[in-house]
Scaffold this active site. Structure first.
Site, PDB file in Angstrom:
ATOM      1  N   ASP A 181       0.775  -1.244   0.000  1.00  0.00           N
ATOM      2  CA  ASP A 181       0.000   0.000   0.000  1.00  0.00           C
ATOM      3  C   ASP A 181       0.808   1.298   0.000  1.00  0.00           C
ATOM      4  O   ASP A 181       0.611   2.149  -0.843  1.00  0.00           O
ATOM      5  CB  ASP A 181      -0.957   0.008   1.190  1.00  0.00           C
ATOM      6  CG  ASP A 181      -1.825  -1.255   1.256  1.00  0.00           C
ATOM      7  OD1 ASP A 181      -1.596  -2.170   0.454  1.00  0.00           O
ATOM      8  OD2 ASP A 181      -2.726  -1.309   2.093  1.00  0.00           O
ATOM      9  N   GLU A 418       1.421  -9.279  11.366  1.00  0.00           N
ATOM     10  CA  GLU A 418       1.329  -8.848   9.975  1.00  0.00           C
ATOM     11  C   GLU A 418       2.731  -8.506   9.455  1.00  0.00           C
ATOM     12  O   GLU A 418       3.112  -8.907   8.367  1.00  0.00           O
ATOM     13  CB  GLU A 418       0.419  -7.614   9.932  1.00  0.00           C
ATOM     14  CG  GLU A 418       0.057  -7.114   8.558  1.00  0.00           C
ATOM     15  CD  GLU A 418      -0.828  -5.870   8.636  1.00  0.00           C
ATOM     16  OE1 GLU A 418      -0.974  -5.297   9.744  1.00  0.00           O
ATOM     17  OE2 GLU A 418      -1.364  -5.479   7.584  1.00  0.00           O
TER      18      GLU A 418
HETATM   19  C1  GLC Z   1      -2.860  -4.531   3.838  1.00  0.00           C
HETATM   20  C2  GLC Z   1      -1.704  -5.014   2.980  1.00  0.00           C
HETATM   21  C3  GLC Z   1      -2.234  -5.867   1.846  1.00  0.00           C
HETATM   22  C4  GLC Z   1      -3.078  -6.995   2.420  1.00  0.00           C
HETATM   23  C5  GLC Z   1      -4.178  -6.470   3.356  1.00  0.00           C
HETATM   24  C6  GLC Z   1      -4.899  -7.577   4.106  1.00  0.00           C
HETATM   25  O1  GLC Z   1      -3.687  -3.683   3.119  1.00  0.00           O
HETATM   26  O2  GLC Z   1      -0.959  -3.944   2.488  1.00  0.00           O
HETATM   27  O3  GLC Z   1      -1.195  -6.381   1.078  1.00  0.00           O
HETATM   28  O4  GLC Z   1      -3.647  -7.744   1.398  1.00  0.00           O
HETATM   29  O5  GLC Z   1      -3.609  -5.620   4.316  1.00  0.00           O
HETATM   30  O6  GLC Z   1      -3.997  -8.356   4.832  1.00  0.00           O
END
Ligand code: GLC
Length: 445
Positions: A181, A418
């Protein structure tokens, strides 16, 4: 350095328990509080992790995702869980059902896409199914037969709608489509996104992760949301996005993933007697996008670059994106060797201060590096998994094993975060992130 950590058996059990806990029935939420819906590339990685536990459940995951596929072939980046709130922008803000001719009436989805890693999940499902009896194999093969046309429509949409000039590179209209992102890769393109009057909004992510240094800024969020308004103005129409969007980039990492995914799907197609014309198209796309990726690289270092279609400028960053050619191959030998050295050297995995020898999202020696901020520095375990899987596939067994060992050392804290601070190993962002557990399960499977 010794890590207190869980044993592999305990860790696998905890990862399986986590996925069970995030299971909403026919979809696994990406993470319990921060991402309470299904994300496209998360779902593929989750299916990779589910496959050793239950081929049947892994198939359900992909079936749910594909049931949200748009009529034009796009797999949307979010499939919203019915009746679940707590994420912004939610389905009402996207308003796809009312606006987009290609969107399904149900389930509700977002209006953009995400990296096409799904063929990898299909391959893992088929691999695991072969270790089981006839009935499990039948489930996997029936899935493949039934969904082959949808997988082809997905790849065809990427090759056509997102590369109409046949440059061999996928165009993205939102940084979220890259899955990375707020990566420094997108700083230049976003600088040209000037938000107009935005409908009022309130972020949900900062309530779940209150430390602002771990999340994108408000100014970044305004731009993210402005791009939604631009898409809505043209009703998400593929043909109009190129002229309507103030953000348009050729993403070299997604292009490399697409080339790789076409190769993987072509092999599956050959093994399972898919139509010849489909397999031929897949080989052609794999080749076209491999060439498209290689064309962005520096001849000596092999490092790949993105291209900003709005400013007409190449974007070279010290991020994971520079390693795109390692995913799809195609570099001349010397350049490839140089790129592998950069991956393992002090700018990335070999940086002397790293807690674990795994690739940070942005190089610690780059001016853009932020140790705690999302895609600007932290280690994302799922990316470690992707590189370890690809390295094994490319025949680099020792490199693959090393990444896996280091990735597992990092995961041994059992938080399944994450992302992680690269120097201290502190878990950051959301905890109990599904794809982190999935990576661990595949590694330990
Ligand atoms: C965030 C990450 C993306 C992922 C999402 C859900 O937006 O940047 O890559 O798919 O979270 O985990």
């Amino acid at each position: 350095m010794s890590d207190p950590g869980f044993t592999p058996t305990q860790l696998a059990a905890r990862a399986a328990y986590l996925l069970r806990g995030n299971d909403l029935g026919t979809m696994t939420s990406a993470a319990p509080r921060l991402y309470p819906h299904m994300w496209s590339w998360d779902a593929a990685f989750v299916a990779v992790g589910l496959a050793p536990l239950s081929v049947e459940r892994a198939v359900v995951e992909l079936d749910t995702l594909l049931s949200a596929q748009w009529r034009n072939g796009m797999i949307p980046h979010i499939v919203f869980a019915h009746g679940v709130d707590g994420y912004f922008p939610g389905p009402d803000r996207w308003a796809c059902t009312g606006l987009a001719a290609a969107a399904p009436a149900a389930p509700r989805t977002s209006g953009i896409t995400q990296p096409p890693v799904h063929a990898i999940a299909v391959q893992r499902i088929l691999d695991h199914s072969r270790r089981h009896g006839r009935s499990t194999r039948a489930v996997a093969e029936e899935f493949l037969d039934r969904r082959w046309p949808d997988l082809m429509r997905w790849h065809r949409w990427l090759a056509h709608a997102r590369d109409p000039q046949e440059s061999g590179r996928i165009t993205l209209y939102h940084g979220w489509e890259s899955g990375m992102d707020n990566s420094p890769r997108w700083d230049v393109p976003y600088a040209n996104v000037v938000p107009g009057a935005l409908p009022i909004y309130r972020r949900a992510d900062t309530a779940v992760v209150p430390d602002p240094t771990q999340r994108p800024t408000d100014a970044e969020y305004d731009r993210y949301l402005w791009l939604l308004e631009e898409m809505k103005q043209v009703r998400y129409d593929d043909a109009d996005l190129m002229s309507a969007m103030s953000f348009a980039v050729e993403d070299v990492f997604v292009s490399a993933i697409f080339s790789l995914a076409c190769d993987v799907l072509a092999t599956i197609g050959e093994e399972y007697s898919a139509p010849h014309a489909d397999v031929r198209d897949l080989h052609d796309w794999a080749q076209r996008f491999r060439a498209g990726v290689v064309a962005t690289t520096d001849p000596r270092s092999g490092a790949a670059r993105d291209f900003d279609l709005r400013s007409g400028r190449w974007i070279g960053t010290d991020t994971l994106a520079m390693f795109a050619p390692l995913l799809c191959g195609g570099l001349p030998r010397d350049a490839e060797r140089a790129l592998v050295r950069a991956f393992e050297g002090p700018r990335f995995c070999g940086h002397p201060d790293l807690r674990y020898a795994v690739p940070p999202s942005t190089s610690p020696v780059s001016g853009d590096f932020r140790a705690r901020e999302y895609w600007r520095g932290p280690v994302w375990p799922v990316m470690t998994w992707l590189f370890s899987w690809v390295f094994a596939r490319r025949g680099w067994a020792e490199r693959s094993r090393h990444l896996r060992a280091e990735g597992l050392r990092q995961a041994a804290d059992g938080s399944f975060a994450e992302y992680y601070e690269p120097f201290t190993g502190e878990p950051l962002g959301s905890m109990q992130q599904s794809w982190t557990a999935a990576a661990v399960l595949d590694w330990l499977g």
